[in-house]
Design an enzyme around this catalytic site. Structure first.
Site, mmCIF file in Angstrom:
data_model
loop_
_atom_site.group_PDB
_atom_site.id
_atom_site.type_symbol
_atom_site.label_atom_id
_atom_site.label_comp_id
_atom_site.label_asym_id
_atom_site.label_seq_id
_atom_site.Cartn_x
_atom_site.Cartn_y
_atom_site.Cartn_z
ATOM 1 N N ASP A 141 2.161 2.154 3.912
ATOM 2 C CA ASP A 141 1.089 3.415 3.884
ATOM 3 C C ASP A 141 1.860 4.705 3.627
ATOM 4 O O ASP A 141 1.611 5.615 4.266
ATOM 5 C CB ASP A 141 0.351 3.445 5.038
ATOM 6 C CG ASP A 141 -1.062 3.977 4.986
ATOM 7 O OD1 ASP A 141 -1.228 4.426 3.923
ATOM 8 O OD2 ASP A 141 -1.806 3.949 5.901
ATOM 9 N N GLU B 148 -8.970 1.374 -2.672
ATOM 10 C CA GLU B 148 -9.120 1.693 -1.374
ATOM 11 C C GLU B 148 -10.325 2.161 -0.789
ATOM 12 O O GLU B 148 -10.398 3.344 -0.956
ATOM 13 C CB GLU B 148 -7.983 2.416 -0.665
ATOM 14 C CG GLU B 148 -7.966 2.458 0.669
ATOM 15 C CD GLU B 148 -6.804 3.235 1.500
ATOM 16 O OE1 GLU B 148 -6.564 3.178 2.493
ATOM 17 O OE2 GLU B 148 -6.293 4.286 0.755
ATOM 18 N N ASP C 165 0.362 5.486 -1.170
ATOM 19 C CA ASP C 165 -0.506 6.412 -1.692
ATOM 20 C C ASP C 165 0.048 7.596 -2.363
ATOM 21 O O ASP C 165 -0.476 8.756 -2.719
ATOM 22 C CB ASP C 165 -1.119 7.218 -0.206
ATOM 23 C CG ASP C 165 -2.253 6.154 0.124
ATOM 24 O OD1 ASP C 165 -3.511 6.273 -0.440
ATOM 25 O OD2 ASP C 165 -2.331 5.754 1.338
ATOM 26 N N HIS D 294 -9.044 -1.591 7.205
ATOM 27 C CA HIS D 294 -10.055 -0.796 7.520
ATOM 28 C C HIS D 294 -11.418 -1.189 7.770
ATOM 29 O O HIS D 294 -12.321 -0.391 8.196
ATOM 30 C CB HIS D 294 -10.267 0.245 6.217
ATOM 31 C CG HIS D 294 -9.277 1.281 6.089
ATOM 32 N ND1 HIS D 294 -9.091 2.236 6.876
ATOM 33 C CD2 HIS D 294 -8.209 1.503 5.460
ATOM 34 C CE1 HIS D 294 -8.128 3.198 6.412
ATOM 35 N NE2 HIS D 294 -7.283 2.665 5.758
ATOM 36 N N HIS E 7 -2.351 -3.082 4.809
ATOM 37 C CA HIS E 7 -1.776 -2.004 5.613
ATOM 38 C C HIS E 7 -2.529 -2.109 6.948
ATOM 39 O O HIS E 7 -2.956 -1.087 7.200
ATOM 40 C CB HIS E 7 -1.604 -0.620 4.851
ATOM 41 C CG HIS E 7 -2.910 0.033 4.653
ATOM 42 N ND1 HIS E 7 -3.924 -0.542 3.812
ATOM 43 C CD2 HIS E 7 -3.432 1.212 5.100
ATOM 44 C CE1 HIS E 7 -4.869 0.431 3.568
ATOM 45 N NE2 HIS E 7 -4.459 1.530 4.419
ATOM 46 N N HIS F 80 -13.494 1.703 3.586
ATOM 47 C CA HIS F 80 -12.507 2.698 4.091
ATOM 48 C C HIS F 80 -12.885 3.083 5.445
ATOM 49 O O HIS F 80 -13.479 2.247 6.266
ATOM 50 C CB HIS F 80 -12.128 3.942 3.266
ATOM 51 C CG HIS F 80 -10.934 4.794 3.588
ATOM 52 N ND1 HIS F 80 -10.735 5.744 4.308
ATOM 53 C CD2 HIS F 80 -9.446 4.382 3.585
ATOM 54 C CE1 HIS F 80 -9.847 6.505 4.479
ATOM 55 N NE2 HIS F 80 -8.952 5.419 4.080
ATOM 56 N N HIS G 179 0.810 -1.323 -0.141
ATOM 57 C CA HIS G 179 -0.025 -0.190 0.015
ATOM 58 C C HIS G 179 0.889 1.270 -0.019
ATOM 59 O O HIS G 179 1.535 1.556 0.872
ATOM 60 C CB HIS G 179 -0.888 0.183 1.333
ATOM 61 C CG HIS G 179 -1.889 0.990 1.350
ATOM 62 N ND1 HIS G 179 -3.155 0.718 0.666
ATOM 63 C CD2 HIS G 179 -2.273 2.387 1.690
ATOM 64 C CE1 HIS G 179 -3.848 1.864 0.622
ATOM 65 N NE2 HIS G 179 -3.484 2.712 1.105
#
Length: 411
Positions: A304, A141, A38, A214, A235, A168, A36
């Site tokens: 992350d 995600e 971003d 999540h 993650h 999420h 993961h």
């Protein structure tokens, strides 16, 4: 006496160099696959996805955890790029925003072909390893990105989605998120609704990794019991080490072991130490705990990076992965266990998901019930067509009876 005092620092330095050198040697053959990252969100937030902006040059990009030199220094050989759109897009423009973020990943790979190889399979990852490139995969995600539509889910698969995070930090109409367990969200589906179960089955059919980062504990357990293939936590870390509800409790870790699934450890300070500060050693504590409870085959990395505001001391960006591997070696992880955490565990899970897929099987078609959808901007084409026809018939009947009703009222 004095000789010994001088020797200990020297021994410590030499030992540190030994483990670091050993980590680099292993990672040259088995680079890390990170679950993961971003960076695509940063490209949106900083440049509105304009990759030709000179400030967005990934060779010189500053102010982020990730750029090309850092990826090379960190021996990153595989990356699930997070296609993320916030919860406030749910029932609005989530699908559009998701498509735009998938587009930026595709364009990034085309713009830097010497570094990135866009892939959609475990075989593609192995090919990227052979070519010395970063295997680039798309992870979506948040289940709100499919807008409660199996058709949208299949379209995202065709565009390259290879994992879907079921929620999420918000419920979808069909799955509960982790804030249910903190009391900050109300449970809606008690884990997975019947439509959520159809989503899981369709992901299995397509060969898409199911991501349980999540989600609520009830959603974790329901999915692990239902899925025909192993799942991932792209993650998340260990709840017993840091009691954040974003982490995985031990009873779920035991299900992870039973299902040959995978937990890719998150580096966000608040999920590592449960405070604003953390360090590399504390990240290794999470890896140790998951290995102890779920087995060495259940461990991976999902840093992350570029998705969190605080990362541990010693893991400031993606270039620091060799230091974390050196720490695991220092803790007596075997070379096989380290290679598993770096890449082999994820490849095993991905291959199992691919083998469980069956594109010749009829797809899931039953839509989510209309009354479970939120938002006031939806059209309702296709829903209750029979009922709509009945309503029209009743309207005609009432219209034809109106003169009779009027006459009766005058009597």
């Amino acid at each position: 006496m004095w000789t010994g005092w001088w020797l200990w620092p020297l021994v410590a330095v030499c030992t540190a160099d030994f483990f670091r050198d050993q980590a680099e040697r292993i990672m040259r053959d088995s680079p890390v696959i990170d679950g993961h990252n971003d960076l695509p969100w940063q490209l949106l937030d900083m440049f509105n996805n304009r990759l030709q902006d000179e400030r967005a040059n990934l060779t010189t990009l500053a102010g982020t955890h990730t750029n090309i030199p850092k990826l090379r220094a960190g021996f990153v050989g595989g990356q699930f790029w997070s296609v993320y759109t916030p919860c406030d897009t749910q029932n609005k423009d989530a699908v559009r925003r998701t498509l735009e973020q998938m587009d930026v990943v595709h364009r990034m790979c085309r713009m830097y072909p010497e570094t990135f190889l866009y892939v959609t399979s475990s075989a593609g990852i192995r090919q990227a390893f052979r070519e010395g490139k970063v295997a680039s995969l798309i992870g979506v995600e948040g289940g709100h990105s499919i807008d409660s539509s199996l058709g949208v889910l299949r379209a995202l698969y065709q565009l390259g989605m290879r994992y879907l995070t079921l929620t999420h930090s918000c419920n979808t109409p069909w799955a509960d998120n982790w804030l249910v367990d903190t009391g900050d969200s109300e449970p809606q589906s008690q884990g997975l609704s019947p439509f959520g179960q159809r989503v899981v089955k369709e992901l299995n059919r397509l060969g898409v990794l199911i991501d349980l980062a999540h989600v609520s504990v009830a959603t974790m357990k329901a999915t692990l019991q239902l899925s025909r293939a192993p799942v991932i936590f792209s993650h998340s870390s260990a709840y017993s080490v840091c009691a954040s509800r974003r982490n995985v409790p031990d009873d779920v870790l035991r299900l992870v072991k039973q299902t040959d699934s995978l937990v890719m450890v998150n580096f966000y300070n608040n999920y590592i130490s449960c405070t604003n500060k953390a360090n590399l050693s504390q990240v290794a504590d999470h890896l140790d705990h998951i290995k102890e409870v779920a087995g060495a085959g259940a461990v991976g990395f999902g840093g992350d990076f570029d998705g969190v505001p605080r990362v541990p001391e010693g893991l400031e960006d993606v270039s620091k992965y060799p230091d974390l591997i050196a720490e695991l070696l220092r803790r007596n992880w075997t070379e096989a266990e380290v290679k598993g955490a770096l890449a082999d565990n994820l490849l095993r899970v991905f291959e199992a998901v691919e083998q469980a897929s069956n594109l010749t099987q009829a797809p899931e078609e039953e839509p989510i019930p209309l009354d479970q959808l939120g938002g006031s901007c939806r059209t309702h084409y296709g829903y209750s067509s029979g009922a709509s026809s009945l309503h029209r018939h009743w309207g005609l009947l009432l219209a034809s009876l109106a003169p009779l009703v009027l006459c009766l009222s005058l009597l």
